[in-house]
Design an enzyme around this catalytic site. Structure first.
Site, PDB file in Angstrom:
ATOM      1  N   HIS A 190      12.712  -2.553  -0.413  1.00 46.15           N
ATOM      2  CA  HIS A 190      12.125  -2.008  -1.491  1.00 46.15           C
ATOM      3  C   HIS A 190      12.875  -0.803  -1.966  1.00 46.15           C
ATOM      4  O   HIS A 190      13.594  -0.117  -1.372  1.00 46.15           O
ATOM      5  CB  HIS A 190      10.953  -1.470  -1.037  1.00 46.15           C
ATOM      6  N   GLU A 203      11.878  -6.337  -8.687  1.00 48.65           N
ATOM      7  CA  GLU A 203      11.222  -5.314  -9.065  1.00 48.65           C
ATOM      8  C   GLU A 203      12.166  -4.554 -10.019  1.00 48.65           C
ATOM      9  O   GLU A 203      12.962  -3.646  -9.300  1.00 48.65           O
ATOM     10  CB  GLU A 203      10.638  -4.495  -7.985  1.00 48.65           C
ATOM     11  N   GLY A 244       5.982   1.922 -10.801  1.00 49.57           N
ATOM     12  CA  GLY A 244       4.773   3.027 -10.690  1.00 49.57           C
ATOM     13  C   GLY A 244       4.851   4.077 -11.972  1.00 49.57           C
ATOM     14  O   GLY A 244       4.592   4.952 -12.209  1.00 49.57           O
ATOM     15  N   GLU A 255      12.161   2.162  -3.076  1.00 52.57           N
ATOM     16  CA  GLU A 255      12.078   3.360  -2.645  1.00 52.57           C
ATOM     17  C   GLU A 255      12.763   3.407  -1.420  1.00 52.57           C
ATOM     18  O   GLU A 255      13.315   4.554  -0.897  1.00 52.57           O
ATOM     19  CB  GLU A 255      10.518   3.681  -2.341  1.00 52.57           C
ATOM     20  N   GLY A 293       1.928  -2.581  -6.504  1.00 53.59           N
ATOM     21  CA  GLY A 293       1.828  -1.333  -5.736  1.00 53.59           C
ATOM     22  C   GLY A 293       0.424  -0.677  -5.957  1.00 53.59           C
ATOM     23  O   GLY A 293      -0.578  -1.085  -5.326  1.00 53.59           O
ATOM     24  N   GLY A 294       0.240   0.006  -6.714  1.00 47.34           N
ATOM     25  CA  GLY A 294      -0.674   0.913  -7.254  1.00 47.34           C
ATOM     26  C   GLY A 294      -2.025   0.102  -7.493  1.00 47.34           C
ATOM     27  O   GLY A 294      -3.222   0.579  -6.917  1.00 47.34           O
ATOM     28  N   TRP A 330       0.889  -1.317  -0.147  1.00 52.15           N
ATOM     29  CA  TRP A 330      -0.056   0.107  -0.035  1.00 52.15           C
ATOM     30  C   TRP A 330       0.635   1.259  -0.027  1.00 52.15           C
ATOM     31  O   TRP A 330       0.407   2.337  -0.315  1.00 52.15           O
ATOM     32  CB  TRP A 330      -0.757  -0.083   1.249  1.00 52.15           C
ATOM     33  N   LYS A 331       2.081   1.031   0.253  1.00 56.33           N
ATOM     34  CA  LYS A 331       3.062   2.224   0.580  1.00 56.33           C
ATOM     35  C   LYS A 331       2.337   3.360   1.442  1.00 56.33           C
ATOM     36  O   LYS A 331       1.728   2.957   2.218  1.00 56.33           O
ATOM     37  CB  LYS A 331       3.313   2.855  -0.677  1.00 56.33           C
TER      38      LYS A 331
END
Ligand code: PEP
Length: 690
Positions: free
Chosen positions: A533, A605, A611, A535, A672-673, A447-448
């Site tokens: 991850h 990933e 994204g 990010e 993700g999204g 869900w980030k």
């Protein structure tokens, strides 16, 4: 051994058929005359129209030639061998009849190229019939030079080539001239009987009468004068030497034989040869008359030769305005001299210098008209015509066929290699898919930093209800912000949906303001944690060492780690993706024991796909997943690699998930999204049901 015999028989038949088809095809008129000889022997002369015998001649030669080529290349093996054996089954008894009845002296099977006696032809056919039976019995033993897919080219090309060659030879003159009147032949010499050559022997029987009694006597027992002579009979008992030219004579209208005069002329003599003037083609009269005019100007005799009578000659004169004299020669001889009616022959001292069909007559340009023949190309024998013609045949027929066969073999070979590779990859994929089916398949949501507590609970609830009603075919996990965990854990059916955090601290506990430890995560009721991850690596500078600590702590607290790896766009463009993922695994998880590593889920990933809407193609993803599995196998062995779940992440949606998940090394996705809406997420989960 059997294959060797079949192929030797096939080669023998092929060579004979190609040769006999070719020599007949290049002399369609000669073949037609032979067919007419047979018809005459069968008392059918004049029954079949000339046009039909000519078509039959062209078709017969083409069929023979093509069957030879088909045998040579092993094209349509069953059909070809059946046709050949059928032809031989008809021809062999036919030639036996020739031996017995002797209706024609030479069967003409090799045109004028090779003349065989009827007995030789019969024996040849017996041999060929035996070979044809062997080939027809085991046609598939003939090894091939062209495959099914390209044989149509060989078939059509051979047929087209031989038909066009026949037509050209019909229009012009035979490509190769095997007759005693070929260009360069000395006709006078062809008439000579060499010294000591066997002479024909004759025997005469005399019939005499005495007192009403008739008796036969030979020269040796000839009776006395009391016997009266009644009759005598002379038969040839032994054939003598027959010179190649034995029936050539030129007689004037007054009955004078001028053969020696014409053949002995040391200058040039033009002969317009028209075996039958009634049927002669008169379309190029202008050119004939021009040549005649040129000959008269230079004092070269120009004679017409025909077997037709005075009336036909007079008609021709009326029609063409011919000013040259006509002499008479046997029609069959004239048909042998030149295969054209009319055709033009240039002689010098009894030697044939040039021959032209009426379709290809020499054109004497105005500028050349004053030159004597000695100074013109047509006045001398043509140079190297046989090698040139042979090389033309090589260039137009043999070379293209050899190239076709070669290209075909190369194509078949590459096809075989491709098929083998394909089969191998299919087998590998089947094996991989079977192994994949044994591994845990997971679709995990990340869900980030999205959704407040209320929205998060609502989404989790909706998902919980949806998946309870429609059970997934794979493991499902949602990884949420820390603050959601405890609340969601209260109602989530964790038998269907696992709960996880998106991070945890690299320290066990203490003065680390703002951090959440692995123990705290575990205490909420969560079972999973995402680590590594991209990010977090990028924005929070999480190094491989930090991640190594986090993994150890997470595992220590009983959390299952979803460990992310993947390359940036620059790294992919530099072709460094394998290097990058390997370093990431080595830096943070390859230190684990086999037992602990077995608890890890890997998520590949590619950063450039996260994204961004760009997805790695299924092939790109499969390639690197297979690589990741291979390095796990190197480190922990194949069994561990086969059991490790490797997820794909990066713009994965319901639309592309089925293709990605169909790959044998992709065991699900980290989403993700598309995990922020129940329907979208469910769509991806359902990819495992397809
Ligand atoms: C992710 O961040 O793990 C991810 C895969 O994001 P997205 O599906 O939105 O590309």
């Amino acid at each position: 051994m059997r294959k060797l015999v079949v192929n030797l028989c096939r080669l023998l038949l092929a060579v004979v058929f190609v040769f006999s088809g070719f020599v007949k095809a290049i002399d369609p008129l000669g073949t037609q005359y032979k067919i007419e000889d047979y018809l005459e022997a069968l008392h059918l002369a004049g029954v079949v129209p000339d046009s039909l015998t000519l078509i039959f001649s062209v078709v017969l030669s083409a069929v023979e030639f093509c069957l030879g080529i088909f045998l040579l290349l092993a094209v349509r093996r069953k059909f070809t061998s059946f046709s050949v054996v059928s032809i031989m089954a008809v021809m062999t008894p036919l030639t036996l009849w020739l031996v017995i009845a002797n209706p024609v002296s030479d069967c003409g099977c090799f045109g004028d190229a090779v003349v065989l006696t009827n007995m030789q032809t019969f024996l040849k056919n017996v041999l060929l019939l035996a070979a044809a039976i062997v080939v027809a019995r085991w046609p598939k033993d003939m090894f091939r030079f062209v495959s099914d897919s390209t044989e149509w080219i060989a078939i059509n090309y051979s047929a087209l080539f031989i038909l066009l060659t026949s037509l050209w030879c019909l229009y012009d003159l035979p490509l190769f001239d095997f007759r005693p009147y070929h260009v360069g032949a000395d006709i006078k010499k062809g008439m000579e009987i060499p010294e000591g050559a066997p002479q024909p022997k004759f025997e005469t029987t005399f019939i005499l009468e005495k007192d009403g009694e008739k008796r036969e006597f030979s020269i040796d027992d000839y009776p006395d004068s009391t016997w009266t002579f009644v009759d005598s009979r002379t038969v040839m008992t032994e054939e003598g030497y027959v010179p190649p030219v034995h029936d050539f004579s030129i007689t004037t209208a007054d009955g004078d034989d001028i053969t020696d005069q014409v053949l002995g002329d040391t200058s040039y003599v033009f002969l317009l040869v028209a075996p039958y003037l009634e049927h002669a083609d008169d379309s190029r009269l202008d050119l004939i008359n021009e040549v005649c005019e040129y000959a008269t100007q230079h004092g070269y005799p120009f004679l017409g030769l025909t077997s037709s009578g005075e009336r036909a000659v007079a008609r021709w004169r009326d029609m063409t305005g011919a000013e040259y004299d006509f002499c008479f020669t046997d029609g069959t001889t004239l048909k042998t001299v030149i295969r054209s009616n009319p055709g033009l022959v240039l002689l010098k001292n009894g030697t044939v210098i040039r021959k032209w069909s009426h379709n290809n007559l020499p054109v004497i340009e105005e500028a050349q008209a004053a030159l004597p023949l000695e100074q013109m190309t047509i006045g001398s024998l043509p140079q190297d015509s046989v090698p040139r013609k042979l090389s033309q045949i090589m260039l137009w027929f043999v070379l293209p066929l050899v190239l076709l066969s070669f290209a075909d073999r190369m194509w078949m070979w590459s096809k075989w290699v491709r098929n083998k590779e394909k089969k191998l990859s299919v087998i590998t994929n089947i094996k991989k898919t079977k192994k994949r089916d044994m591994r845990k398949k997971i679709v995990a949501g990340n869900w980030k930093m999205n959704m407040n507590l209320q929205d998060g609970i609502a989404l989790a609830k909706e998902l919980n209800e949806t998946l309870k009603a429609d059970k997934p075919n794979c493991g499902v996990v949602i990884c949420t912000p820390f603050i959601h965990l405890a609340s969601i854990a209260q109602f989530l059916d964790q038998d269907i949906i696992g709960l996880g955090a998106e991070n945890c601290a690299d320290k066990e506990k203490g003065a680390f303001t703002g951090e959440v430890s692995a123990e705290m995560v575990k205490s909420t009721g969560a079972q999973y944690v995402i680590l590594g991850h991209s990010e977090r690596r990028e924005y929070y500078k999480e190094t491989p060492e930090i991640l190594k600590e986090k993994v150890l702590l997470a595992q220590k607290n009983g959390l299952k780690v979803i460990f992310c790896i993947g390359e940036s766009l620059a790294e992919r463009e530099a072709g460094k993706q394998n290097e990058v993922v390997k370093a990431e695994l080595e830096g943070s998880v390859f230190n684990l024991s086999e037992e602990d590593f077995r608890k890890i889920v890997i998520a590949y990933e590619p950063i450039w796909a996260i994204g961004t809407g760009k997805t790695a193609t299924a092939e790109q993803a499969e390639e690197i997943h297979a690589y990741i599995r291979s390095i796990i196998a190197e480190k922990y062995g194949q069994a561990v690699a086969d059991d490790t779940t490797i997820l794909y992440g990066g713009s994965c949606k319901a639309s592309n998930a089925p293709e990605l998940f169909a790959k044998p090394d992709i065991d699900g996705g980290l989403i993700g999204g598309a995990s922020l809406k129940c329907a979208d997420f469910k769509g991806i989960i359902d990819a495992w049901k397809k």
